[in-house]
Scaffold this motif. Structure first.
Motif, short mmCIF file in Angstrom:
data_model
loop_
_atom_site.label_atom_id
_atom_site.label_comp_id
_atom_site.label_asym_id
_atom_site.label_seq_id
_atom_site.Cartn_x
_atom_site.Cartn_y
_atom_site.Cartn_z
N ASP A 116 -3.21 1.60 -14.63
CA ASP A 116 -4.31 1.94 -15.53
C ASP A 116 -5.21 2.97 -14.85
O ASP A 116 -5.67 2.76 -13.73
CB ASP A 116 -5.12 0.68 -15.87
CG ASP A 116 -6.06 0.89 -17.04
OD1 ASP A 116 -6.59 2.01 -17.20
OD2 ASP A 116 -6.27 -0.07 -17.80
N GLY A 117 -5.46 4.09 -15.53
CA GLY A 117 -6.28 5.15 -14.97
C GLY A 117 -7.74 4.77 -14.83
O GLY A 117 -8.50 5.46 -14.14
N ARG A 118 -8.15 3.70 -15.48
CA ARG A 118 -9.55 3.27 -15.39
C ARG A 118 -9.84 2.51 -14.10
O ARG A 118 -10.98 2.19 -13.80
CB ARG A 118 -9.90 2.37 -16.58
CG ARG A 118 -9.77 3.04 -17.94
CD ARG A 118 -10.05 2.03 -19.04
NE ARG A 118 -9.14 0.90 -18.96
CZ ARG A 118 -9.41 -0.32 -19.44
NH1 ARG A 118 -10.58 -0.57 -20.00
NH2 ARG A 118 -8.52 -1.29 -19.35
N ILE A 119 -8.79 2.22 -13.33
CA ILE A 119 -8.94 1.40 -12.13
C ILE A 119 -9.06 2.26 -10.89
O ILE A 119 -8.33 3.24 -10.72
CB ILE A 119 -7.74 0.44 -11.98
CG1 ILE A 119 -7.72 -0.55 -13.15
CG2 ILE A 119 -7.80 -0.30 -10.66
CD1 ILE A 119 -6.53 -1.48 -13.13
N THR A 120 -9.99 1.90 -10.02
CA THR A 120 -10.17 2.56 -8.73
C THR A 120 -10.19 1.52 -7.63
O THR A 120 -10.88 0.50 -7.75
CB THR A 120 -11.49 3.35 -8.70
OG1 THR A 120 -11.50 4.30 -9.77
CG2 THR A 120 -11.64 4.09 -7.37
N LEU A 121 -9.44 1.78 -6.57
CA LEU A 121 -9.45 0.88 -5.43
C LEU A 121 -10.69 1.13 -4.60
O LEU A 121 -10.97 2.25 -4.18
CB LEU A 121 -8.19 1.09 -4.58
CG LEU A 121 -8.11 0.28 -3.29
CD1 LEU A 121 -8.02 -1.21 -3.59
CD2 LEU A 121 -6.91 0.73 -2.45
N GLU A 122 -11.45 0.08 -4.34
CA GLU A 122 -12.67 0.17 -3.54
C GLU A 122 -12.44 -0.46 -2.17
O GLU A 122 -13.34 -1.06 -1.60
CB GLU A 122 -13.82 -0.53 -4.26
CG GLU A 122 -14.15 0.05 -5.62
CD GLU A 122 -14.75 1.44 -5.52
OE1 GLU A 122 -15.46 1.70 -4.54
OE2 GLU A 122 -14.48 2.26 -6.42
N GLY A 123 -11.24 -0.34 -1.64
CA GLY A 123 -10.87 -1.04 -0.42
C GLY A 123 -11.32 -0.35 0.85
O GLY A 123 -11.53 0.87 0.90
N SER A 124 -11.46 -1.16 1.90
CA SER A 124 -11.85 -0.65 3.21
C SER A 124 -11.63 -1.75 4.24
O SER A 124 -11.64 -2.94 3.92
CB SER A 124 -13.32 -0.23 3.20
OG SER A 124 -13.74 0.12 4.50
N VAL A 125 -11.42 -1.35 5.51
CA VAL A 125 -11.30 -2.32 6.60
C VAL A 125 -12.45 -2.11 7.60
O VAL A 125 -12.37 -2.56 8.74
CB VAL A 125 -9.94 -2.18 7.33
CG1 VAL A 125 -8.81 -2.57 6.42
CG2 VAL A 125 -9.74 -0.76 7.87
N LYS A 126 -13.51 -1.44 7.16
CA LYS A 126 -14.64 -1.19 8.04
C LYS A 126 -15.34 -2.50 8.40
O LYS A 126 -15.44 -3.40 7.57
CB LYS A 126 -15.63 -0.24 7.36
CG LYS A 126 -15.06 1.17 7.14
CD LYS A 126 -16.09 2.06 6.46
CE LYS A 126 -15.53 3.46 6.26
NZ LYS A 126 -16.51 4.34 5.58
N GLU A 127 -15.81 -2.54 9.65
CA GLU A 127 -16.52 -3.71 10.17
C GLU A 127 -15.70 -4.99 10.01
O GLU A 127 -16.22 -6.08 9.79
CB GLU A 127 -17.87 -3.87 9.47
CG GLU A 127 -18.81 -2.69 9.68
CD GLU A 127 -20.13 -2.87 8.98
OE1 GLU A 127 -20.30 -3.89 8.29
OE2 GLU A 127 -20.99 -1.99 9.12
N LYS A 128 -14.38 -4.83 10.10
CA LYS A 128 -13.44 -5.95 10.06
C LYS A 128 -13.53 -6.75 8.76
O LYS A 128 -13.19 -7.92 8.71
CB LYS A 128 -13.65 -6.87 11.26
CG LYS A 128 -13.37 -6.21 12.60
CD LYS A 128 -13.54 -7.19 13.74
CE LYS A 128 -13.23 -6.50 15.07
NZ LYS A 128 -13.36 -7.43 16.22
N VAL A 129 -14.00 -6.10 7.69
CA VAL A 129 -14.01 -6.72 6.37
C VAL A 129 -12.85 -6.11 5.59
O VAL A 129 -12.93 -4.97 5.15
CB VAL A 129 -15.34 -6.48 5.64
CG1 VAL A 129 -15.28 -7.09 4.25
CG2 VAL A 129 -16.49 -7.09 6.42
N ASN A 130 -11.79 -6.86 5.44
CA ASN A 130 -10.59 -6.36 4.77
C ASN A 130 -10.79 -6.46 3.26
O ASN A 130 -10.49 -7.47 2.63
CB ASN A 130 -9.37 -7.15 5.22
CG ASN A 130 -9.19 -7.09 6.73
OD1 ASN A 130 -9.26 -6.03 7.33
ND2 ASN A 130 -8.97 -8.23 7.35
N ASN A 131 -11.30 -5.37 2.70
CA ASN A 131 -11.70 -5.34 1.30
C ASN A 131 -10.65 -4.61 0.46
O ASN A 131 -10.32 -3.46 0.73
CB ASN A 131 -13.05 -4.63 1.19
CG ASN A 131 -13.59 -4.64 -0.23
OD1 ASN A 131 -13.05 -5.29 -1.11
ND2 ASN A 131 -14.66 -3.90 -0.43
N ILE A 132 -10.11 -5.29 -0.54
CA ILE A 132 -9.15 -4.66 -1.45
C ILE A 132 -9.62 -4.88 -2.90
O ILE A 132 -8.84 -5.17 -3.80
CB ILE A 132 -7.72 -5.22 -1.25
CG1 ILE A 132 -7.73 -6.75 -1.18
CG2 ILE A 132 -7.08 -4.64 0.00
CD1 ILE A 132 -6.33 -7.35 -1.07
#
Length: 228
Positions: free
Chosen positions: A98-114
């Motif tokens: 879906d083109g409306r979806i954006t991944l806001e993920g990051s591993v900064k500061e050891k927070v594995n965000n997906i």
């Protein structure tokens, strides 16, 4: 002795089960996936919403695969599929439905965000969103967490009147109890001081020479014996 043999076999089975549990326990507890404390979130039609998801791993990870799935009463689909190369690399998207979806993920500061951001919400977006994670370092065991999204016309205002009344009553009761305790301590202090003054007065009175007044406890005047 068949009884002894039976008990020995039972102990062996229990021992085998215990060892298997100890072997699997670190694997089962190592990778954790979370979508936060809220199991249901609400969003207004036409706006956007962040669907949170984080993961932790005691063993570390390499080429970790993650994906989001959507499930409603009549639809199931994979929304986004990606990979996290290692603990120093940000998540990368491999497939997006879906083109409306954006991944806001990051591993900064050891927070594995997906987490993912879903824009231009529609009523048909209502349903279950599940965040899946699979780590090759942990025998490719899959872990997941689900959150339910409800798209509405408008967010209802929460009436906190009852809550405020309850808090006020509880606060008043606590304040009254504290006041009673303070008054009780003050009265006890006054009584103690009054008793101390009475004791001082009694001690002082018992030490006085009341001969002239002839009061009880006074010293009697010594008279010379009468001569016959």
């Amino acid at each position: 002795m068949p009884g002894a043999g039976h008990r020995g076999a039972a102990r062996a089975r229990w021992l085998g089960t215990g060892l298997l549990g100890l072997f699997l326990l670190p694997v089962s507890l190592s990778l954790e996936v979370s979508v936060g404390k809220a199991t249901t979130i609400y969003a207004v039609n036409g706006t956007e919403i962040l669907l949170p998801c984080t993961f932790t791993s005691c063993f570390g990870f390499q080429n970790l695969r993650f994906w989001w799935s959507y499930n409603s009463s009549d639809t199931f689909k994979i929304l986004i599929d990606g990979i996290v190369k290692n603990e120093k690399s940000d998540p990368k998207v491999k497939l997006k439905d879906d083109g409306r979806i954006t991944l806001e993920g990051s591993v900064k500061e050891k927070v594995n965000n997906i987490s993912i951001l879903l824009r231009n919400l529609e009523f048909s977006d209502t349903g279950k969103y599940t965040c899946h994670v699979k780590n090759p370092k942990e025998n490719y065991l899959q872990h997941q967490a689900t959150i339910f999204l409800q798209v509405v016309d408008k967010l209802e205002e929460v009436d906190n009147t009852v809550t405020l009344i309850i808090l006020a009553v509880v606060g008043g009761v606590i304040g009254l109890l504290i006041f009673i305790l303070l008054v009780k301590k003050f009265i006890a202090f006054i009584i103690k001081k009054t008793q101390e003054k009475k004791k001082e007065c009694l001690v002082s009175s018992s030490g006085n020479d009341n001969t002239e007044n002839g009061l009880p406890g006074s010293k009697a005047e010594e008279k010379a014996p009468t001569k016959v």
